[in-house]
Design an enzyme around this catalytic site. Sequence first.
Site, PDB file in Angstrom:
ATOM      1  N   LYS A 297      -3.738  -0.613  -6.970  1.00 41.32           N
ATOM      2  CA  LYS A 297      -4.770   0.161  -6.259  1.00 41.32           C
ATOM      3  C   LYS A 297      -4.509   1.637  -6.513  1.00 41.32           C
ATOM      4  O   LYS A 297      -3.425   2.136  -6.201  1.00 41.32           O
ATOM      5  CB  LYS A 297      -4.703  -0.158  -4.756  1.00 41.32           C
ATOM      6  CG  LYS A 297      -5.531   0.776  -3.858  1.00 41.32           C
ATOM      7  CD  LYS A 297      -5.489   0.271  -2.402  1.00 41.32           C
ATOM      8  CE  LYS A 297      -5.996   1.299  -1.393  1.00 41.32           C
ATOM      9  NZ  LYS A 297      -5.881   0.796   0.003  1.00 41.32           N
TER      10      LYS A 297
ATOM     11  N   ASP B 198     -12.238   4.261   5.263  1.00 40.21           N
ATOM     12  CA  ASP B 198     -11.236   3.254   5.635  1.00 40.21           C
ATOM     13  C   ASP B 198     -11.655   2.442   6.856  1.00 40.21           C
ATOM     14  O   ASP B 198     -12.126   3.003   7.854  1.00 40.21           O
ATOM     15  CB  ASP B 198      -9.918   3.945   6.001  1.00 40.21           C
ATOM     16  CG  ASP B 198      -9.251   4.569   4.799  1.00 40.21           C
ATOM     17  OD1 ASP B 198      -9.785   4.468   3.680  1.00 40.21           O
ATOM     18  OD2 ASP B 198      -8.176   5.168   4.994  1.00 40.21           O
TER      19      ASP B 198
ATOM     20  N   ASP C 145      -5.476   5.199  -5.553  1.00 44.12           N
ATOM     21  CA  ASP C 145      -6.131   5.989  -4.509  1.00 44.12           C
ATOM     22  C   ASP C 145      -6.446   7.393  -5.041  1.00 44.12           C
ATOM     23  O   ASP C 145      -6.048   7.736  -6.170  1.00 44.12           O
ATOM     24  CB  ASP C 145      -5.197   6.047  -3.286  1.00 44.12           C
ATOM     25  CG  ASP C 145      -5.960   6.180  -1.979  1.00 44.12           C
ATOM     26  OD1 ASP C 145      -7.149   6.545  -2.019  1.00 44.12           O
ATOM     27  OD2 ASP C 145      -5.358   5.925  -0.917  1.00 44.12           O
TER      28      ASP C 145
ATOM     29  N   ASP D 180       0.864  -1.180   0.000  1.00 44.59           N
ATOM     30  CA  ASP D 180       0.000   0.000   0.000  1.00 44.59           C
ATOM     31  C   ASP D 180       0.900   1.230   0.000  1.00 44.59           C
ATOM     32  O   ASP D 180       1.984   1.233  -0.611  1.00 44.59           O
ATOM     33  CB  ASP D 180      -0.989  -0.058   1.183  1.00 44.59           C
ATOM     34  CG  ASP D 180      -2.263   0.731   0.916  1.00 44.59           C
ATOM     35  OD1 ASP D 180      -2.301   1.929   1.249  1.00 44.59           O
ATOM     36  OD2 ASP D 180      -3.217   0.158   0.350  1.00 44.59           O
ATOM     37  N   ASP D 181       0.488   2.280   0.663  1.00 45.85           N
ATOM     38  CA  ASP D 181       1.197   3.561   0.618  1.00 45.85           C
ATOM     39  C   ASP D 181       2.598   3.442   1.237  1.00 45.85           C
ATOM     40  O   ASP D 181       2.899   2.485   1.951  1.00 45.85           O
ATOM     41  CB  ASP D 181       0.364   4.592   1.394  1.00 45.85           C
ATOM     42  CG  ASP D 181       0.621   6.012   0.927  1.00 45.85           C
ATOM     43  OD1 ASP D 181       1.607   6.237   0.204  1.00 45.85           O
ATOM     44  OD2 ASP D 181      -0.177   6.892   1.295  1.00 45.85           O
TER      45      ASP D 181
HETATM   46  C1  GLA Z   1      -6.375   6.066   1.940  1.00 47.26           C
HETATM   47  C2  GLA Z   1      -6.936   4.709   1.548  1.00 47.26           C
HETATM   48  C3  GLA Z   1      -6.377   3.641   2.460  1.00 47.26           C
HETATM   49  C4  GLA Z   1      -4.864   3.641   2.397  1.00 47.26           C
HETATM   50  C5  GLA Z   1      -4.331   5.020   2.748  1.00 47.26           C
HETATM   51  C6  GLA Z   1      -2.844   5.123   2.506  1.00 47.26           C
HETATM   52  O1  GLA Z   1      -6.840   6.493   3.182  1.00 47.26           O
HETATM   53  O2  GLA Z   1      -8.327   4.703   1.588  1.00 47.26           O
HETATM   54  O3  GLA Z   1      -6.878   2.376   2.106  1.00 47.26           O
HETATM   55  O4  GLA Z   1      -4.467   3.263   1.104  1.00 47.26           O
HETATM   56  O5  GLA Z   1      -4.969   6.025   1.957  1.00 47.26           O
HETATM   57  O6  GLA Z   1      -2.328   6.365   2.825  1.00 47.26           O
END
Ligand code: GLA
Length: 435
Positions: free
Chosen positions: A156, A219, A158, A79-80
């Site tokens: 993914k 989230d 975002d 993810d991030d």
């Molecule tokens: C958003 C997304 C999360 C995650 C964060 C990462 O809030 O909805 O699922 O990917 O960013 O910073």
Amino acid sequence: MRLFLFVLTSVLSGTSIALDNGLMRTPPMGWLAWERFRCDIDCDNDPKNCISEKLFTDMADRLAEDGWRELGYVYVNIDDCWSSMERDQQGRLQADPKRFPMGIHNLSHYMHARGLKLGIYGDMGSHTCGGYPGTPLDKIELDAQTFADWEVDMFKYDGCYSNASEQEKGYPLMSKALNATGRPIGYSCSWPAYQGGLPPKVNYTQLGEICNLWRNYGDIQDSWGSVLSIVDWFFDNQDVLAPAAGPGRWNDPDMLIVGDFGLSLDQSQTQMSLWAIMAAPLFMSNDLRTISADARRILQNKALIGINQDPLGIQGRRIVKEKSGIEVFFRPLQNNGSALVFFSRRSDMPYRYQTSLKKLNYVTGSYELFNAFTYRTMQVKDATDFVVSVNPSGVVTFLVSAPAKINRRQFYSDGKLQGPAFEDAEENSLPPVFL
Ligand code: GLA
């Protein structure tokens, strides 16, 4: 009749177009870093938990060695906070060199060598939600090509730091750019979550054509309250959301937090059961190195995975909401089977709920109910009353076999329902029993 109409509309809606990359005909399953490991980049002080290649190879080893992969949990998704703060000299994204010394391409080889897949994360705006470089409109083709060059399997996208008009251009453009690379890359869009998740701002027909899955809502956090708010939103809006789902295109209520700190065992069973009913992607965000046997048993429950992965891909619905706090959820499955979840919102004691399949709109016949957690079976006629004892914030979950000795044409009342998925289903066959 209501049941018939529900099945009919669901099946008919299943005939509309999905993103044409042939991927994710059933909801994707795997592991995703965000909820459990967030943006922990402190590898000096927290080497086991920081966002680094070690975290992803550790999880891959667990998926491959602890029975997860065989059950379908194959995606290992970054993810991030994975990237360097700077693009490279050719303007490409690059992994943080200290935390990902082998680089993303080698990491994808690591996954592929173990029969797993690698997912990566980007953001439509100037920056990711965590402040790392984004993939705005002018970078979409370059970044899609970079992910394909790295042999990544899922992306993914975002939406932090982007506005509605950029999103309207960017999400379809990324879909095209990923397809144009020639590499099949599953595409997860956060677009609807940034537009409130509902029409008219969100166009679910279009989403189904460009994305394999999409985040509709906020989230998930490591708490029962968070799970409950997601469940409430998804089922309160089921008339909009359920028809949008089908093979290759899924609503995503966010990660499974089973195995973390916020849910009791009953609540964990509830999350897994309702994610199965919703045909939700099953991305665990937990620590597979230290997960408890109880949490593992819930996540590896074959009956629940079987419900989630049913090939018809029809998203289930809440069909009963009692004043007592009991709710009943239903999902039609292949071979005329179905899944039923009885959920209690109560906080006093196990509640004895009495019902019958007839009261739940099942057609005349004899059925077998297989309890997904106790593995007990029960034979009932449609009109037979039975009692389920549902724990506070817990569930009782059944796989329901097709009615024995009932003609399918009769089941669908006038014989008109001849969708392809039903044509090759065996007459009167029972859904598999998972023991
Ligand atoms: C958003 C997304 C999360 C995650 C964060 C990462 O809030 O909805 O699922 O990917 O960013 O910073």
